[in-house]
Write a protein that holds these residues in place. Sequence first.
Motif, short mmCIF file in Angstrom:
data_model
loop_
_atom_site.label_atom_id
_atom_site.label_comp_id
_atom_site.label_asym_id
_atom_site.label_seq_id
_atom_site.Cartn_x
_atom_site.Cartn_y
_atom_site.Cartn_z
N GLN A 239 39.68 12.40 43.41
CA GLN A 239 39.15 11.22 42.64
C GLN A 239 37.89 11.37 41.87
OE1 GLN A 239 41.57 8.50 42.63
NE2 GLN A 239 42.90 10.04 43.20
N ARG A 240 37.06 12.20 42.68
CA ARG A 240 35.52 12.12 41.90
C ARG A 240 35.43 13.42 41.34
NH1 ARG A 240 32.35 8.31 43.45
NH2 ARG A 240 30.45 9.85 43.45
N VAL A 241 35.94 14.65 41.89
CA VAL A 241 35.57 15.84 41.55
C VAL A 241 36.91 16.72 41.28
CG1 VAL A 241 33.40 15.81 42.18
CG2 VAL A 241 35.04 16.95 43.60
N ALA A 242 36.80 17.94 40.52
CA ALA A 242 37.97 18.89 40.50
C ALA A 242 37.39 19.91 41.60
CB ALA A 242 37.93 19.58 39.16
N PHE A 243 38.78 20.71 42.34
CA PHE A 243 38.43 21.58 43.19
C PHE A 243 39.44 22.63 42.94
CE2 PHE A 243 36.89 21.08 47.95
CZ PHE A 243 36.92 22.54 48.10
N ALA A 244 39.09 23.87 43.07
CA ALA A 244 39.83 25.09 42.87
C ALA A 244 39.50 26.21 43.85
CB ALA A 244 39.49 25.61 41.48
N PHE A 245 40.55 26.71 44.35
CA PHE A 245 40.56 28.00 45.32
C PHE A 245 40.80 29.17 44.53
CE2 PHE A 245 41.56 24.04 47.02
CZ PHE A 245 40.90 23.93 48.42
N VAL A 246 39.97 30.21 44.70
CA VAL A 246 39.79 31.36 44.27
C VAL A 246 40.01 32.64 44.97
CG1 VAL A 246 38.75 32.84 42.43
CG2 VAL A 246 38.80 30.36 41.84
N ALA A 247 40.79 33.51 44.78
CA ALA A 247 40.63 34.88 45.68
C ALA A 247 41.03 35.94 44.64
CB ALA A 247 41.72 34.81 46.89
N ARG A 248 40.66 37.33 45.08
CA ARG A 248 40.97 38.41 44.38
C ARG A 248 42.25 38.97 44.44
NH1 ARG A 248 39.77 40.83 41.29
NH2 ARG A 248 38.32 42.65 41.58
N SER A 249 42.95 38.58 45.06
CA SER A 249 44.39 39.42 45.32
C SER A 249 45.28 38.65 44.05
CB SER A 249 45.25 38.66 46.45
OG SER A 249 44.80 39.45 47.46
N PRO A 250 46.33 39.68 43.49
CA PRO A 250 47.40 39.15 42.51
C PRO A 250 47.86 37.75 42.76
CG PRO A 250 47.66 41.20 42.95
CD PRO A 250 46.64 40.76 44.11
N ILE A 251 48.05 36.86 41.90
CA ILE A 251 48.41 35.41 41.98
C ILE A 251 49.63 35.22 42.93
CG2 ILE A 251 49.78 35.46 39.83
CD1 ILE A 251 47.68 32.52 41.56
#
Length: 231
Positions: free
Chosen positions: A120-132
């Motif tokens: 509701q206030r901010v965007a949130f993303a989760f990132v890692a180095r493995s293939p999607i």
Amino acid sequence: MSSPVLKPAAELASTNRTRHPNESADYRRARQALLVEEIELRRQIERVAELRRALPEGGEVTKAYVFEGERGQAAFAELFGDRQTLVVYSYMFGAQREQPCPMCTSFMSTWEAKLPDIEQRVAFAFVARSPIARLIAAKKARGWTRHKIYSDTAGDYTRDYVSAVDADMPGYSVFTKRGGRIRHFWSGEMGMDTADPGQDPRGAPDMDPLWTILDTTPEGRGNDWYPKLGY
């Protein structure tokens, strides 16, 4: 705007009328002293948050980072969606791992039900180095439905904001987008080098409720137990 004048913590604690069945006088004296420290801790947490919010402008993000998401490629700016602030949690699931890090997985699991509130206030993303494909499979295995996961396929973002040598380590960073310009706002910078003797590296305040809850128990966090992917 001037800061409000705060009453001394001991004065606030003296208003506490909580008592528990069969507690001793020694317990109540110690608990009241602890309450003073808890009030001071709450104030320190707010002071640190105020200092964080007052940071000068961070460095501008000038590289064109591209990630692979569940719906295809996404430029860094797209991760903001319609928000002005973006939180990126980099989790430990590099190609060298057979399974994602249990600690990161435990941490991320706590957010499944909270993400609708956070977003509701901010965007949130989760990132890692493995293939999607590996990230999607792991997400499904955990039953996550709300995490927006991305593969840093090229590793440019990870090397710039998590580990210059592309080590398999976690990272938590916040970015802003104002007037079309993206800037770094804050990243967690507490690690092995800043850890106190006898403690695992930890930030402050600790964002993982697992450890916060254990801190309220007589057993505490301990130093011989960590989360697992399954029990």
